[in-house]
Design a protein around this motif. Structure first.
Motif, PDB file in Angstrom:
ATOM      1  N   THR A 232      -5.490 -11.472   3.042  1.00 20.10           N
ATOM      2  CA  THR A 232      -4.220 -10.766   3.251  1.00 20.10           C
ATOM      3  C   THR A 232      -4.466  -9.275   3.393  1.00 20.10           C
ATOM      4  N   THR A 233      -3.908  -8.691   4.448  1.00 18.91           N
ATOM      5  CA  THR A 233      -4.055  -7.257   4.718  1.00 18.91           C
ATOM      6  C   THR A 233      -2.692  -6.587   4.688  1.00 18.91           C
ATOM      7  N   SER A 234      -2.644  -5.408   4.078  1.00 18.48           N
ATOM      8  CA  SER A 234      -1.392  -4.664   3.955  1.00 18.48           C
ATOM      9  C   SER A 234      -0.971  -4.081   5.293  1.00 18.48           C
TER      10      SER A 234
ATOM     11  N   ALA B 161      -3.103   0.219  -3.905  1.00 15.78           N
ATOM     12  CA  ALA B 161      -2.751  -1.114  -3.394  1.00 15.78           C
ATOM     13  C   ALA B 161      -2.319  -1.979  -4.574  1.00 15.78           C
ATOM     14  N   VAL B 162      -1.204  -2.691  -4.406  1.00 17.66           N
ATOM     15  CA  VAL B 162      -0.726  -3.627  -5.422  1.00 17.66           C
ATOM     16  C   VAL B 162      -0.822  -5.031  -4.832  1.00 17.66           C
ATOM     17  N   VAL B 163      -1.601  -5.906  -5.493  1.00 18.29           N
ATOM     18  CA  VAL B 163      -1.850  -7.258  -4.999  1.00 18.29           C
ATOM     19  C   VAL B 163      -1.054  -8.251  -5.835  1.00 18.29           C
TER      20      VAL B 163
ATOM     21  N   SER C 116      -9.677   0.374   4.143  1.00 19.66           N
ATOM     22  CA  SER C 116     -10.194   0.775   5.448  1.00 19.66           C
ATOM     23  C   SER C 116      -9.412   1.974   5.952  1.00 19.66           C
ATOM     24  N   THR C 117     -10.072   2.854   6.710  1.00 17.77           N
ATOM     25  CA  THR C 117      -9.409   4.037   7.250  1.00 17.77           C
ATOM     26  C   THR C 117      -9.992   4.378   8.617  1.00 17.77           C
ATOM     27  N   THR C 118      -9.174   5.012   9.440  1.00 15.90           N
ATOM     28  CA  THR C 118      -9.638   5.448  10.757  1.00 15.90           C
ATOM     29  C   THR C 118     -10.250   6.833  10.716  1.00 15.90           C
TER      30      THR C 118
ATOM     31  N   LEU D 113       0.838  -1.202   0.000  1.00 16.17           N
ATOM     32  CA  LEU D 113       0.000   0.000   0.000  1.00 16.17           C
ATOM     33  C   LEU D 113       0.872   1.252   0.000  1.00 16.17           C
ATOM     34  N   THR D 114       0.514   2.226  -0.846  1.00 14.72           N
ATOM     35  CA  THR D 114       1.217   3.516  -0.884  1.00 14.72           C
ATOM     36  C   THR D 114       0.196   4.649  -0.902  1.00 14.72           C
TER      37      THR D 114
END
Length: 409
Positions: free
Chosen positions: A225-227, A169-171, A187-189, A151-152
């Protein structure tokens, strides 16, 4: 099926017994019954003998959502030799599809095609023949094949007033091969996404935008899978001030000097621009200056003005300051001191801080004079009344004039 055929054959034997001594008819009936039994046996599938083994294999266990791969079932008898050619093997899968789902062996191997069918997950494939059954062969499809999610964010900080960052995101699978058509959930806070679920493109990339005015921690998930989290921080704004420089008097047509101080905050981004608006419709971009600097400006009219300054850093965070000044008009008056036909003229310019470059005098008798100082002496040739005028020219070329009448002697 076999029971039905045996029943039919038994009835034929019963009929033969009733026919008695007709030898030819008995032979014909026996031949017909044998044919029925043979035909029935030919239609039964050939299955693996007891104690046989089935082993599944595939050239890959990682597949794109719309990909396919060949599944091979190797069927061996207890002695380790291939089963008879034509042995039927039935395949099953928990995800995707098999084409065909049933195949016959050749040299002990039966093959089918596994199709992802646009689905994502873990497919477990099995094969059976007779009493033999294989272990499950697991194929990871689409998101189920995701082995890493990188993730960037660009930029990684936004202004305190709010801003937008592009999240990518690169998967890829465990070997680093990009995975296409995989749904990625962001997802974000804090803040909101332009799209929360995005499918990857042919390069394995999924892109969305996050808009936030608070610090946010962002992650992306593909399959199971989560970054690692990426933080979008809030830029600390620079500080800025503007004031009239010490000793500077705002005068119409004169030079007004401002003192401007600009600093980046601790941990803040570098400055991109500092723009001064003088309040009279004109402005200057000072560039990425920092510290305290002196800025000069000439107001062409008198009156009240509100000069301001805005400092902006490379993230777009900005700070501003302003002040109010009163620009005074430049006024000129003349004092005259007489001594017979000789008169000493003095030009008085207000306000006192006005910088005058020259004075041009008209004495009323057809003569003129230009001086650098504000005092001159004139001797008239004859008594009389004279109208005297002086024009004061500021260093900025702005002019103001004053006049008086003098009686000589």
């Amino acid at each position: 099926m076999i029971l039905l055929q045996l029943h039919t054959f038994a009835r034929m034997l019963s009929i033969i017994a009733k026919l008695g001594r007709s030898r030819n008819l008995r032979v014909w009936m026996l031949a017909a019954g044998a044919g029925i039994m043979t035909l029935g046996c030919d239609k039964l599938p050939l299955l693996a003998p007891q104690e046989s083994t089935i082993t599944l294999s595939s050239s890959t266990i990682v597949l794109q959502t719309n990909g396919s791969t060949e599944i091979r079932a190797t069927v061996l008898e207890q002695a380790g030799t291939p089963v008879q050619n034509g042995t039927t093997v039935t395949f099953s899968t928990t995800l995707g599809a098999l084409s065909p789902f049933e195949a016959r062996t050749l040299n002990g191997v039966a093959t089918v095609q596994f199709l992802g069918n646009g689905q994502s997950g873990k497919a477990t494939i099995k094969a059976i023949s007779g009493g033999a059954a294989s272990d499950g062969l697991e194929i990871s499809v689409g998101a189920g094949a995701a082995g890493r999610v990188n993730l960037t964010a660009s930029p990684t900080s936004v202004p305190s007033t709010g801003g937008t960052s592009t999240i990518t995101a690169v998967v890829a699978d465990a070997s680093g091969n990009p995975l296409a058509s995989v749904p990625v959930t962001f997802s974000t806070t804090a803040g909101t996404f332009s799209a929360q679920v995005v499918n990857t493109d042919s390069a394995g990339r999924a892109t969305t935008s996050l808009t936030t005015s608070r610090e946010a921690s962002v992650t992306a998930t593909a399959g199971g899978t989560t970054s690692a989290a990426v933080t979008i921080s809030i830029s600390v704004r620079p500080t800025v001030s503007i004031s009239l420089a010490s000793g500077s008097t705002p005068v119409e047509g004169g030079i007004t000097t401002f003192s401007i101080t600009v600093n980046t905050a601790t941990g803040g981004a570098p400055l991109q621009s500092v723009v001064v608006n003088y309040g009279d419709g004109s402005s200057d971009d000072l560039g990425s200056v920092t510290g305290t600097i002196a800025v000069q400006h000439v107001y062409r009219d008198d009156g009240s003005f509100t000069p301001s300054v805005v400092a902006t850093d490379v993230t777009g965070a900005s700070a501003s300051a302003s002040t109010v000044i009163v620009v005074q008009p430049m006024l000129v008056s003349i004092n005259a001191a007489k001594a017979g036909l000789q008169v000493t003229f003095t030009a008085n310019v207000s306000p006192a801080g006005a910088a005058i470059a020259s004075y041009t005098w008209t004495f009323g008798d057809g003569t003129t004079q230009t001086t650098s100082g504000n005092t001159t002496i004139k001797t008239y040739a004859a008594a009389g009344t004279y109208s005297v005028k002086v024009t004061a020219r500021a260093a900025t070329s702005h002019t103001a004039a004053g006049s008086t009448t003098v009686q000589v002697p």
